[in-house]
Design a protein around this motif. Structure first.
Motif, short mmCIF file in Angstrom:
data_model
loop_
_atom_site.label_atom_id
_atom_site.label_comp_id
_atom_site.label_asym_id
_atom_site.label_seq_id
_atom_site.Cartn_x
_atom_site.Cartn_y
_atom_site.Cartn_z
N ARG B 149 2.98 -6.12 -13.06
CA ARG B 149 2.74 -5.93 -11.62
C ARG B 149 3.77 -5.02 -11.00
O ARG B 149 3.45 -4.17 -10.17
CB ARG B 149 2.81 -7.29 -10.91
CG ARG B 149 1.54 -8.09 -11.03
CD ARG B 149 1.53 -9.17 -9.97
NE ARG B 149 0.53 -10.19 -10.27
CZ ARG B 149 0.22 -11.19 -9.46
NH1 ARG B 149 0.87 -11.32 -8.32
NH2 ARG B 149 -0.71 -12.05 -9.78
N PHE B 175 0.24 3.44 3.96
CA PHE B 175 -0.40 3.30 2.65
C PHE B 175 0.50 2.53 1.69
O PHE B 175 0.02 1.71 0.90
CB PHE B 175 -0.71 4.69 2.09
CG PHE B 175 -1.96 5.30 2.67
CD1 PHE B 175 -3.17 5.19 2.02
CD2 PHE B 175 -1.92 5.97 3.88
CE1 PHE B 175 -4.33 5.74 2.56
CE2 PHE B 175 -3.06 6.52 4.43
CZ PHE B 175 -4.27 6.41 3.77
N GLU B 178 0.22 -1.12 2.50
CA GLU B 178 -1.09 -1.62 2.05
C GLU B 178 -1.10 -1.80 0.53
O GLU B 178 -1.58 -2.81 0.01
CB GLU B 178 -2.18 -0.62 2.48
CG GLU B 178 -3.58 -0.98 2.02
CD GLU B 178 -4.17 -2.16 2.78
OE1 GLU B 178 -3.67 -2.48 3.87
OE2 GLU B 178 -5.12 -2.78 2.24
N ALA B 179 -0.57 -0.81 -0.17
CA ALA B 179 -0.50 -0.91 -1.63
C ALA B 179 0.32 -2.12 -2.04
O ALA B 179 -0.06 -2.88 -2.95
CB ALA B 179 0.10 0.36 -2.21
N ARG B 182 -1.58 -5.32 -1.66
CA ARG B 182 -2.64 -5.48 -2.64
C ARG B 182 -2.09 -5.77 -4.05
O ARG B 182 -2.78 -6.31 -4.90
CB ARG B 182 -3.49 -4.21 -2.74
CG ARG B 182 -4.46 -4.03 -1.58
CD ARG B 182 -5.20 -2.71 -1.73
NE ARG B 182 -6.14 -2.53 -0.65
CZ ARG B 182 -7.38 -2.99 -0.68
NH1 ARG B 182 -7.83 -3.65 -1.73
NH2 ARG B 182 -8.19 -2.79 0.35
N LEU B 183 -0.87 -5.38 -4.28
CA LEU B 183 -0.36 -5.39 -5.66
C LEU B 183 0.76 -6.40 -5.91
O LEU B 183 1.25 -6.52 -7.04
CB LEU B 183 0.12 -4.00 -6.06
CG LEU B 183 -0.98 -2.95 -6.24
CD1 LEU B 183 -0.38 -1.57 -6.39
CD2 LEU B 183 -1.85 -3.29 -7.44
#
Lengths: 184, 184
Positions: B149, B175, B178-179, B182-183
């Motif tokens: 991860r 961005f 947001e990344a 999500r990760l």
DNA sequence: CTCAAAGTTGAGGGTATACTCAAATTACGG
DNA sequence: CCGTAATTTGAGTATACCCTCAACTTTGAG
């Protein structure tokens, strides 16, 4: 009067020489002298056909990227998986070319000769391709959301590719596929 | 006999000059001539204190990265959010320095003077920091899964930062956050 | 064939780079 | 102060690079 066959053949030899040098030794090995020697041509001939060294390098890099395009005609039939696979293929099959692409993109910012804009346009087209493929697969996705996902996925792929350039033992394909499954 | 104060001050002036030049005009503006002029020193003095131009550039880049570390002492108290914020800060506050880092890392592969290994070590340390922070936050995460991860998140952050270097209107922070969500 | 245009030559211009070194100068412990 | 070692000087070396240009040769349509 039209071009002579000789000139067309010479141009092809120069492009081939440049591609070969870039693939083998990267930008560093691709000097004008090396290109001319490999192509069996003198410097003057080179400049009769190309405006600058950068011009032929950019052309070769562009051609190399196009060569792995899963949907060159833009028929809109490519899936995200296709696009990801093409991306991975470009880096695995042409690592030096990929590095040249990265270096050229980063350094292009300094020189304002339009190279930066070309890179950006190319990237945006790619984002659009990814976003379209995502939208086709999941029709509830809004265009904005698809674009955001595409930017992030491409960012991750770029970053992992970069990671791989500084450590060739990095399992680029495995991580790239995992990133794609988490982000698409 | 120990070092003179004069030499120590000169070294500091050279480092300052290099940092200033890198921040303002990137690698391209940071020639030996420019460094020496800015520092008010002749070339011979420079080489009395540094082995090469690369040495002082790498030192400045390294110091710049360290300057935004949320946990310089390695106390293990930093969260993923802290680390992501530090990453974003480095790129937003010192864009030229970040570009130098990227260029140096990519081109280091060609020259085998150990620069590549230094970059790799730095990256692996960062991956470990991210993975540890992830594991602290979610105790069910296995070390391998956390590392994977972390690599993917760092890849995405690197890629988005790269994206931003070729288009400064790109909303990097948005961005990147947001990344991260999500990760991580 | 003719001949203008296309292509080729190859030496060298121009410029920039990182780096060296013998000699002069300066700092500073004793 | 003295003497040694640290520091500074600055003119140079070595080298590499991209690119130019005037003279020359080759091409191929009419």
């Amino acid at each position: 009067m039209a071009r002579y066959q000789a000139g067309i053949r010479t141009e092809a030899r120069i492009v081939d020489a440049t591609r070969s040098l870039l693939a083998e030794g990267g930008l560093e090995a691709t000097t004008l002298k090396a290109i001319c020697e490999e192509a069996g041509v003198k410097a003057g001939s080179f400049y009769n056909l190309f405006d600058s060294k950068e011009a032929v390098v950019m052309r070769v890099v562009r051609e190399s990227i196009d060569a792995v395009d899963p949907d060159p005609d833009g028929a809109g039939t490519d899936t995200v998986d296709d696009l990801v696979a093409a991306f991975i293929r470009f880096f695995l099959e042409q690592p030096e070319m990929a590095k040249v692409y990265v270096i050229a993109a980063v350094t292009a910012e300094a020189t304002d000769n339009g190279a930066r804009r070309r890179f950006l346009r190319h990237h945006l087209r790619r984002v659009e391709r990814f976003a379209d493929a995502m939208a086709r697969h999941d029709e509830t996705l809004t265009p904005d959301a698809a674009t955001m996902r595409a930017e992030i996925l491409l960012g991750a792929l770029d970053g992992l590719a970069f990671r791989w350039t500084i450590d060739s033992s990095f399992e680029f394909e495995k991580f790239a596929l995992e990133a794609a499954s988490r982000l698409s």
